[in-house]
Design a protein around this motif. Structure first.
Motif, PDB file in Angstrom:
ATOM      1  N   GLU A  69     -59.341 -20.630 -56.937  1.00  0.00           N
ATOM      2  CA  GLU A  69     -60.071 -19.363 -56.820  1.00  0.00           C
ATOM      3  C   GLU A  69     -59.100 -18.186 -56.798  1.00  0.00           C
ATOM      4  O   GLU A  69     -59.343 -17.162 -57.433  1.00  0.00           O
ATOM      5  N   LEU A  70     -57.978 -18.346 -56.082  1.00  0.00           N
ATOM      6  CA  LEU A  70     -56.954 -17.302 -56.035  1.00  0.00           C
ATOM      7  C   LEU A  70     -56.366 -17.087 -57.430  1.00  0.00           C
ATOM      8  O   LEU A  70     -56.164 -15.955 -57.863  1.00  0.00           O
ATOM      9  N   LEU A  71     -56.118 -18.156 -58.154  1.00  0.00           N
ATOM     10  CA  LEU A  71     -55.602 -18.042 -59.519  1.00  0.00           C
ATOM     11  C   LEU A  71     -56.603 -17.333 -60.427  1.00  0.00           C
ATOM     12  O   LEU A  71     -56.218 -16.503 -61.261  1.00  0.00           O
ATOM     13  N   ARG A  72     -57.894 -17.622 -60.271  1.00  0.00           N
ATOM     14  CA  ARG A  72     -58.922 -16.949 -61.067  1.00  0.00           C
ATOM     15  C   ARG A  72     -58.937 -15.451 -60.777  1.00  0.00           C
ATOM     16  O   ARG A  72     -59.058 -14.621 -61.680  1.00  0.00           O
ATOM     17  N   GLN A  73     -58.797 -15.081 -59.493  1.00  0.00           N
ATOM     18  CA  GLN A  73     -58.791 -13.667 -59.119  1.00  0.00           C
ATOM     19  C   GLN A  73     -57.568 -12.956 -59.700  1.00  0.00           C
ATOM     20  O   GLN A  73     -57.668 -11.837 -60.216  1.00  0.00           O
ATOM     21  N   GLU A  74     -56.408 -13.612 -59.604  1.00  0.00           N
ATOM     22  CA  GLU A  74     -55.188 -13.014 -60.161  1.00  0.00           C
ATOM     23  C   GLU A  74     -55.295 -12.869 -61.673  1.00  0.00           C
ATOM     24  O   GLU A  74     -54.870 -11.864 -62.250  1.00  0.00           O
ATOM     25  N   LEU A  75     -55.881 -13.883 -62.322  1.00  0.00           N
ATOM     26  CA  LEU A  75     -56.079 -13.816 -63.769  1.00  0.00           C
ATOM     27  C   LEU A  75     -57.031 -12.683 -64.122  1.00  0.00           C
ATOM     28  O   LEU A  75     -56.784 -11.915 -65.057  1.00  0.00           O
ATOM     29  N   ALA A  76     -58.118 -12.533 -63.388  1.00  0.00           N
ATOM     30  CA  ALA A  76     -59.084 -11.459 -63.647  1.00  0.00           C
ATOM     31  C   ALA A  76     -58.417 -10.096 -63.457  1.00  0.00           C
ATOM     32  O   ALA A  76     -58.624  -9.172 -64.256  1.00  0.00           O
ATOM     33  N   ALA A  77     -57.595  -9.967 -62.407  1.00  0.00           N
ATOM     34  CA  ALA A  77     -56.894  -8.704 -62.167  1.00  0.00           C
ATOM     35  C   ALA A  77     -55.917  -8.416 -63.313  1.00  0.00           C
ATOM     36  O   ALA A  77     -55.821  -7.284 -63.799  1.00  0.00           O
ATOM     37  N   ALA A  78     -55.203  -9.448 -63.754  1.00  0.00           N
ATOM     38  CA  ALA A  78     -54.250  -9.265 -64.854  1.00  0.00           C
ATOM     39  C   ALA A  78     -54.979  -8.902 -66.140  1.00  0.00           C
ATOM     40  O   ALA A  78     -54.537  -8.022 -66.895  1.00  0.00           O
ATOM     41  N   LEU A  79     -56.111  -9.539 -66.412  1.00  0.00           N
ATOM     42  CA  LEU A  79     -56.896  -9.201 -67.598  1.00  0.00           C
ATOM     43  C   LEU A  79     -57.432  -7.775 -67.510  1.00  0.00           C
ATOM     44  O   LEU A  79     -57.488  -7.059 -68.506  1.00  0.00           O
ATOM     45  N   GLY A  80     -57.820  -7.341 -66.321  1.00  0.00           N
ATOM     46  CA  GLY A  80     -58.296  -5.969 -66.111  1.00  0.00           C
ATOM     47  C   GLY A  80     -57.198  -4.953 -66.405  1.00  0.00           C
ATOM     48  O   GLY A  80     -57.434  -3.940 -67.076  1.00  0.00           O
ATOM     49  N   ARG A  81     -55.988  -5.238 -65.899  1.00  0.00           N
ATOM     50  CA  ARG A  81     -54.855  -4.339 -66.166  1.00  0.00           C
ATOM     51  C   ARG A  81     -54.543  -4.315 -67.661  1.00  0.00           C
ATOM     52  O   ARG A  81     -54.273  -3.255 -68.232  1.00  0.00           O
TER      53      ARG A  81
END
Length: 184
Positions: A31-43
């Protein structure tokens, strides 16, 4: 020779490429990896949008600059042309008066027209070059004839046609008669 190296290849440091033991990395929470991935995709999307905005702004700037250059080319002489209209009007008046005016009146009209033209030239940055009596300079004058004369050679004896500068740059060289030594 070890199996990790082959002839001609650099030696591999086996300690630097060692596999880490199973428990040495922190366990990754999916779940933490998914959140970090979503944040990176957002940036990444923000950077992409900023890039597209910058590219569009640059394209607009390029088009605006091209329009301004074209307008300067087409209408750059507009002010000068407006000044010349007064000269044309004066010449037309002189031609209309030629049949009924006396020589003095016509001369006065020609002088007034020449003053209008000189004023238009001055406003446009055009200046007259009259090098009479100066030393001949092939960068500024064109010699149309040479005449033997007493005194210093390469002096301008007569100006056949005045030269002109446009904002300090030679527009037309003066056409001149230049002295040469009387002996040669």
């Amino acid at each position: 020779e070890s199996p990790a190296t082959s002839p001609g290849s650099p030696e591999v440091d086996t300690e630097a490429t060692a596999v880490l033991p199973e428990g040495s990395l922190p366990s990754a929470d999916p779940e933490l990896l998914r959140q970090e991935l979503a944040a990176a995709l957002g940036r990444a999307e923000e950077y992409r949008a900023a890039h597209l905005r910058t590219a569009a702004e640059f394209d607009n700037y390029r088009k605006r600059s091209a329009r301004e250059v074209e307008n300067a080319r087409l209408y750059g002489v507009e002010r000068f042309a407006g000044e010349l209209l007064a000269v044309v009007d004066s010449l037309e008046l002189g031609l209309a008066a030629a049949s009924s005016a006396d020589a003095r009146t016509l001369r006065d009209g020609q002088e007034a027209t020449l003053r209008l033209l000189a004023r238009a030239f001055e406003k446009a940055g055009i200046s007259e070059v009259n090098p009479a009596g100066q030393v001949f300079s092939p960068e500024q004058q064109e010699a149309v004839a040479m005449q033997p004369a007493d005194g210093e050679p390469n002096r301008i004896l007569a100006v056949v046609q005045k030269g002109y500068l446009l904002n300090g740059r030679l527009l037309r060289p003066a056409r001149v008669v230049v002295s040469k030594s009387a002996s040669g």
